[in-house]
Design a protein around this motif. Structure first.
Motif, short mmCIF file in Angstrom:
data_model
loop_
_atom_site.label_atom_id
_atom_site.label_comp_id
_atom_site.label_asym_id
_atom_site.label_seq_id
_atom_site.Cartn_x
_atom_site.Cartn_y
_atom_site.Cartn_z
N GLU A 48 -26.91 -9.45 24.00
CA GLU A 48 -26.46 -8.31 23.13
C GLU A 48 -25.70 -7.37 24.08
OE1 GLU A 48 -30.49 -6.78 24.76
OE2 GLU A 48 -29.49 -8.66 24.18
N LEU A 49 -25.74 -7.38 25.15
CA LEU A 49 -24.92 -6.50 26.29
C LEU A 49 -23.72 -7.19 26.81
CD1 LEU A 49 -27.87 -5.09 28.46
CD2 LEU A 49 -26.72 -4.07 26.58
N THR A 50 -23.41 -8.50 26.58
CA THR A 50 -22.32 -9.14 26.95
C THR A 50 -21.17 -9.52 25.93
OG1 THR A 50 -23.46 -11.29 27.11
CG2 THR A 50 -23.77 -9.82 29.13
N LYS A 51 -21.24 -8.90 24.79
CA LYS A 51 -20.26 -9.44 23.86
C LYS A 51 -18.92 -9.20 24.13
CE LYS A 51 -23.66 -8.42 20.46
NZ LYS A 51 -24.12 -9.97 20.10
N GLY A 52 -18.01 -10.00 24.32
CA GLY A 52 -16.55 -9.80 24.80
C GLY A 52 -16.07 -10.22 25.97
N SER B 180 -19.51 -2.68 27.57
CA SER B 180 -19.49 -3.42 26.31
C SER B 180 -18.49 -2.91 25.20
CB SER B 180 -20.81 -4.05 25.76
OG SER B 180 -20.69 -4.99 24.87
N LYS B 181 -19.03 -1.54 24.89
CA LYS B 181 -18.03 -0.93 24.00
C LYS B 181 -16.44 -0.89 24.34
CE LYS B 181 -21.56 2.47 22.72
NZ LYS B 181 -21.98 3.71 22.81
N MET B 182 -16.46 -0.65 25.60
CA MET B 182 -15.03 -0.65 26.18
C MET B 182 -14.28 -1.98 26.13
SD MET B 182 -13.52 0.79 29.97
CE MET B 182 -14.18 -0.69 30.73
N ILE B 183 -15.01 -3.01 26.49
CA ILE B 183 -14.43 -4.30 26.37
C ILE B 183 -14.11 -4.93 24.86
CG2 ILE B 183 -14.74 -6.83 27.11
CD1 ILE B 183 -13.84 -4.99 29.44
N LEU B 184 -14.70 -4.41 23.97
CA LEU B 184 -14.80 -4.59 22.44
C LEU B 184 -13.50 -4.09 21.99
CD1 LEU B 184 -18.50 -4.84 21.30
CD2 LEU B 184 -16.82 -6.84 21.52
N PHE C 43 -16.10 -10.45 18.01
CA PHE C 43 -15.13 -9.38 17.70
C PHE C 43 -15.85 -8.66 16.72
CE2 PHE C 43 -12.24 -12.53 19.15
CZ PHE C 43 -11.46 -11.68 20.10
N LEU C 44 -16.03 -7.31 16.81
CA LEU C 44 -16.72 -6.46 16.09
C LEU C 44 -15.66 -5.16 15.67
CD1 LEU C 44 -20.17 -6.11 17.53
CD2 LEU C 44 -19.64 -7.77 15.91
N TYR C 45 -15.84 -4.78 14.21
CA TYR C 45 -15.11 -3.41 13.84
C TYR C 45 -15.48 -2.72 14.78
CZ TYR C 45 -13.38 0.05 11.05
OH TYR C 45 -12.77 1.16 11.01
N THR C 46 -14.57 -1.79 15.45
CA THR C 46 -14.91 -0.36 15.94
C THR C 46 -14.02 0.39 15.30
OG1 THR C 46 -13.50 -0.88 17.82
CG2 THR C 46 -15.87 -1.39 18.07
N GLU C 47 -14.34 1.61 15.41
CA GLU C 47 -13.46 2.64 14.77
C GLU C 47 -12.12 2.93 15.90
OE1 GLU C 47 -15.46 6.49 13.98
OE2 GLU C 47 -16.94 5.41 12.50
N PRO C 48 -10.99 3.09 15.42
CA PRO C 48 -9.98 3.45 16.55
C PRO C 48 -10.23 4.46 17.42
CG PRO C 48 -9.47 4.06 14.19
CD PRO C 48 -10.58 3.30 13.98
N PHE C 49 -9.94 4.28 18.43
CA PHE C 49 -10.13 5.27 19.48
C PHE C 49 -8.86 6.08 19.98
CE2 PHE C 49 -10.75 7.68 23.50
CZ PHE C 49 -12.14 7.67 23.65
N PHE C 50 -8.73 7.29 19.25
CA PHE C 50 -7.34 7.92 19.39
C PHE C 50 -7.11 8.46 20.77
CE2 PHE C 50 -9.19 8.48 15.10
CZ PHE C 50 -8.08 8.16 14.27
#
Length: 284
Positions: A84-88, A107-111, A17-24
């Protein structure tokens, strides 16, 4: 046609779990823009070769429009060798191929889904070369597979996503993908209500990358890729505003090598449609 249900699999993998900015929630405005041409003082002409029709993120692949050799993305990697491409999410097998760029976007979407508590994703199929597609077609038959060259899996832009808990049609992962994938540049390629257009039965697991703002426009207008490309050909040029970002999207027919006009002072992307032209997307 190609369709098979996913086997339920139980994978053991650590979710990071990485911090990602909320996607409005994206807000999209679309306008016909036929008369709003590029300012000739800030534009230049570039040559488009006919082969460009067969390259890019907006290629239409179906029973009438096959994959060309130049359509296959050049950055295909084995995801199993790139943790590194398969997180989450997990992988169904240790040889799972996909475009590296598309894998990063996925990966960004799945996180983002993980951060919302939807966590049981796995990739069950990614890129397949023509030979692998031919073997699959011979083994599965026309009811469950497509001939080599007629599957989006031969591009590197498409993947099948499963749940480790249940069938995607019933899983929270499937519902999340259907409701949210477009926010990240992906589309559900074969939705339930468009089988008469796509020629493929409902596939809640098959997603395809087209990029923003195209996925947002398709969501707003309830288009599948066939409808969207026809819409662009009809309108010739549209403009879109997505969360304050402005885009101009123009269709250019290409029969032979041709010159097209592009801006000198804005970022732009060019994609073929795999049929008869290219689409220029200007971001300003």
């Amino acid at each position: 046609m190609k369709k098979w249900g996913f086997l339920l699999i139980i994978l053991s993998f650590g979710l990071t779990f990485l911090y990602t900015e909320p996607f409005f929630e994206p807000k999209i405005e679309i306008h016909d823009d036929t008369e709003n041409k590029i300012d000739r003082g800030t534009s230049e002409n570039i040559e488009i070769e006919k082969d460009q029709i067969y390259q890019g993120n907006l290629l239409l692949v179906n029973q009438d429009h096959p994959v060309h050799q130049e359509s296959i993305l050049s950055d295909i990697v084995n995801l199993y060798e790139h943790q590194e491409l398969t997180k989450g999410y997990g992988l169904m097998e240790n040889e799972m191929y996909l475009s590296e760029e598309i894998a990063r976007e996925f990966s960004k979407m799945i996180l983002a889904a993980n951060n919302e508590g939807v966590q049981n994703f796995c990739i069950t199929s990614g890129f397949r070369g023509f030979e692998a597609q031919s073997v699959l077609y011979q083994e599965m038959g026309s009811d469950y597979a497509l001939p080599a060259g007629y599957s989006e899996h031969n591009l590197g832009l498409a993947l099948d996503v499963g749940s480790t808990q249940m069938k995607m049609a019933d899983a929270p992962e499937g519902k999340w993908i259907e409701e949210n994938a477009w926010k990240y540049g992906f589309i559900l390629r074969y939705p339930k209500d468009k089988t008469d257009i796509t020629g493929i039965q409902y596939e809640p697991w098959h997603i395809r990358y087209v990029g923003l703002p195209h996925s947002a426009i398709m969501q707003e207008k309830n288009f599948v890729l066939e409808e969207y490309l026809e819409y662009l050909k009809e309108k010739k040029q549209i403009s879109a505003n997505l969360n304050g970002e402005s885009y101009k999207i123009t269709y250019f027919p290409v029969s032979e090598n041709a010159l097209i006009e592009v801006p000198m002072n804005h970022v732009y992307e060019i994609s073929g449609n795999n049929t008869d032209g290219v689409i220029v997307t200007v971001h300003s």
